[in-house]
Structure formats: C-alpha cells, structure tokens
Design a protein around this motif. Sequence first.
Motif, PDB file in Angstrom:
ATOM      1  N   GLU A 121      -7.589   7.130 -19.065  1.00 27.73           N
ATOM      2  CA  GLU A 121      -8.543   7.788 -18.032  1.00 27.73           C
ATOM      3  C   GLU A 121      -7.762   7.692 -16.762  1.00 27.73           C
ATOM      4  N   PRO A 122      -8.373   8.384 -15.640  1.00 25.20           N
ATOM      5  CA  PRO A 122      -7.925   8.089 -14.203  1.00 25.20           C
ATOM      6  C   PRO A 122      -7.997   6.711 -13.613  1.00 25.20           C
ATOM      7  N   TYR A 123      -7.298   6.632 -12.761  1.00 23.64           N
ATOM      8  CA  TYR A 123      -7.334   5.360 -11.909  1.00 23.64           C
ATOM      9  C   TYR A 123      -8.838   5.240 -11.299  1.00 23.64           C
ATOM     10  N   LEU A 124      -9.377   4.013 -11.264  1.00 25.75           N
ATOM     11  CA  LEU A 124     -10.787   3.859 -10.668  1.00 25.75           C
ATOM     12  C   LEU A 124     -10.671   4.259  -9.274  1.00 25.75           C
ATOM     13  N   HIS A 125      -9.833   3.856  -8.538  1.00 17.28           N
ATOM     14  CA  HIS A 125      -9.472   4.146  -7.220  1.00 17.28           C
ATOM     15  C   HIS A 125      -8.286   4.923  -6.971  1.00 17.28           C
ATOM     16  N   ASP A 126      -8.535   6.257  -6.757  1.00 18.55           N
ATOM     17  CA  ASP A 126      -7.400   7.413  -6.286  1.00 18.55           C
ATOM     18  C   ASP A 126      -6.654   7.127  -5.200  1.00 18.55           C
ATOM     19  N   ASP A 127      -5.701   7.802  -5.151  1.00 19.68           N
ATOM     20  CA  ASP A 127      -4.719   7.727  -3.901  1.00 19.68           C
ATOM     21  C   ASP A 127      -5.403   8.069  -2.593  1.00 19.68           C
ATOM     22  N   TRP A 185      -6.241 -11.508   3.471  1.00 21.86           N
ATOM     23  CA  TRP A 185      -6.885 -11.964   2.242  1.00 21.86           C
ATOM     24  C   TRP A 185      -7.802 -10.507   1.663  1.00 21.86           C
ATOM     25  N   TRP A 186      -8.411 -10.023   2.686  1.00 24.01           N
ATOM     26  CA  TRP A 186      -9.000  -8.800   2.353  1.00 24.01           C
ATOM     27  C   TRP A 186      -8.049  -7.557   1.688  1.00 24.01           C
ATOM     28  N   ALA A 187      -6.684  -7.434   2.242  1.00 25.06           N
ATOM     29  CA  ALA A 187      -5.916  -6.556   1.426  1.00 25.06           C
ATOM     30  C   ALA A 187      -5.404  -6.982   0.199  1.00 25.06           C
ATOM     31  N   LEU A 188      -5.334  -8.112   0.021  1.00 22.97           N
ATOM     32  CA  LEU A 188      -5.066  -8.693  -1.266  1.00 22.97           C
ATOM     33  C   LEU A 188      -5.920  -8.374  -2.145  1.00 22.97           C
ATOM     34  N   GLY A 189      -7.353  -8.647  -1.717  1.00 22.96           N
ATOM     35  CA  GLY A 189      -8.670  -8.230  -2.685  1.00 22.96           C
ATOM     36  C   GLY A 189      -8.310  -6.934  -3.128  1.00 22.96           C
ATOM     37  N   MET A 190      -8.123  -5.910  -2.164  1.00 21.91           N
ATOM     38  CA  MET A 190      -8.187  -4.513  -2.650  1.00 21.91           C
ATOM     39  C   MET A 190      -6.982  -4.076  -3.551  1.00 21.91           C
ATOM     40  N   LEU A 191      -5.775  -4.775  -3.329  1.00 20.63           N
ATOM     41  CA  LEU A 191      -4.641  -4.554  -4.083  1.00 20.63           C
ATOM     42  C   LEU A 191      -4.694  -5.200  -5.635  1.00 20.63           C
ATOM     43  N   SER A 192      -5.499  -6.458  -5.542  1.00 16.89           N
ATOM     44  CA  SER A 192      -5.498  -6.696  -7.064  1.00 16.89           C
ATOM     45  C   SER A 192      -6.690  -6.121  -7.834  1.00 16.89           C
ATOM     46  N   VAL A 210      -6.784   4.719  -1.685  1.00 15.98           N
ATOM     47  CA  VAL A 210      -6.090   3.714  -1.282  1.00 15.98           C
ATOM     48  C   VAL A 210      -5.326   4.305   0.069  1.00 15.98           C
ATOM     49  N   ARG A 211      -5.210   5.397   0.356  1.00 20.88           N
ATOM     50  CA  ARG A 211      -4.973   5.786   1.803  1.00 20.88           C
ATOM     51  C   ARG A 211      -5.919   5.440   2.777  1.00 20.88           C
ATOM     52  N   GLY A 212      -7.259   5.538   2.376  1.00 25.96           N
ATOM     53  CA  GLY A 212      -8.418   4.745   3.225  1.00 25.96           C
ATOM     54  C   GLY A 212      -8.365   3.487   3.475  1.00 25.96           C
ATOM     55  N   TRP A 213      -8.108   2.747   2.595  1.00 28.08           N
ATOM     56  CA  TRP A 213      -7.708   1.516   2.527  1.00 28.08           C
ATOM     57  C   TRP A 213      -6.740   0.984   3.400  1.00 28.08           C
ATOM     58  N   LEU A 214      -5.279   1.452   3.337  1.00 26.13           N
ATOM     59  CA  LEU A 214      -4.530   1.480   4.306  1.00 26.13           C
ATOM     60  C   LEU A 214      -4.629   1.935   5.604  1.00 26.13           C
ATOM     61  N   ALA A 215      -5.462   2.615   6.098  1.00 25.63           N
ATOM     62  CA  ALA A 215      -5.926   2.954   7.212  1.00 25.63           C
ATOM     63  C   ALA A 215      -7.005   1.807   7.833  1.00 25.63           C
ATOM     64  N   GLU A 216      -7.795   1.549   6.973  1.00 26.92           N
ATOM     65  CA  GLU A 216      -8.777   0.310   7.360  1.00 26.92           C
ATOM     66  C   GLU A 216      -7.937  -0.976   7.522  1.00 26.92           C
ATOM     67  N   PHE A 257       0.877  -1.185  -0.181  1.00 27.15           N
ATOM     68  CA  PHE A 257      -0.022   0.033  -0.113  1.00 27.15           C
ATOM     69  C   PHE A 257       0.647   1.298  -0.024  1.00 27.15           C
ATOM     70  N   THR A 258       1.865   1.200   0.780  1.00 20.83           N
ATOM     71  CA  THR A 258       2.856   2.656   1.056  1.00 20.83           C
ATOM     72  C   THR A 258       3.567   2.766  -0.265  1.00 20.83           C
ATOM     73  N   ALA A 259       4.109   1.632  -0.988  1.00 16.59           N
ATOM     74  CA  ALA A 259       4.756   1.581  -2.183  1.00 16.59           C
ATOM     75  C   ALA A 259       4.125   2.340  -3.255  1.00 16.59           C
ATOM     76  N   ILE A 260       2.669   2.106  -3.224  1.00 20.00           N
ATOM     77  CA  ILE A 260       1.775   2.763  -4.481  1.00 20.00           C
ATOM     78  C   ILE A 260       1.854   4.286  -4.019  1.00 20.00           C
ATOM     79  N   LEU A 261       1.596   4.698  -2.824  1.00 22.74           N
ATOM     80  CA  LEU A 261       1.506   5.956  -2.462  1.00 22.74           C
ATOM     81  C   LEU A 261       2.646   6.643  -2.441  1.00 22.74           C
TER      82      LEU A 261
END
Length: 92
Positions: A68-74, A51-58, A77-83, A17-21
């Motif tokens: 076009e822009p990414y479907l899920h913006d930064d 498993w949940w996180a892998l699903g988010m990253l996949s 992604v920060r919100g997923w990392l916090a979760e 997650f951090t590497a993406i950001l």
Amino acid sequence: MIGQPTPPSRADVEARFTAILDGSQSRDEVDRWATQVMQSLEYAEVDETIWWALGMLSGIDLRHGPGEPYLHDDEQVRGWLAEFRVRCTVIS
C-alpha cells in the motif's frame, strides 16, 4: 570513559528530509537512521527541534498495509520540512 553521543546537526536532519523528497535516500534508510539516533540519544540532552524532527523521520517508512502507499505521503513530508525550518528559526 565513553563520551556522550552527539546529536545530529540541524543541517544533517534537514538533509534527511530533502533526501527522502529527492529520492537520494530511501524512506527505510532514513527511518533506520532516525531510530538508531534516537536510541543512542535516549539519555542525552537534545535540541527540542532536532528531537521533534527525529520523531517525524522515525517511522517515515510506514505503509497503510503490504504493498500500500506510505502512511505519510511526500506532501506531508514537505510540510514537516517546512515546519522544521520554521522551528529552526523560532526555537533556538
């Protein structure tokens, strides 16, 4: 006999997650990693939080359309990392 694949650690997942950001890995690299890991762990017992996180990253590299822009913006992604971090402390 081939052993069961080992799931990534929570620290390794958080690092993706951090590497993406921070731009140290592309979304495409992280997507390929997460998808490959999920496929290799199809029949393994995996921590629910990982498993949940892998699903988010996949699929993290999906776009609204070509160029076009990414479907899920930064911000998402920060919100997923916090979760993920909350899940790591709540679900052990």
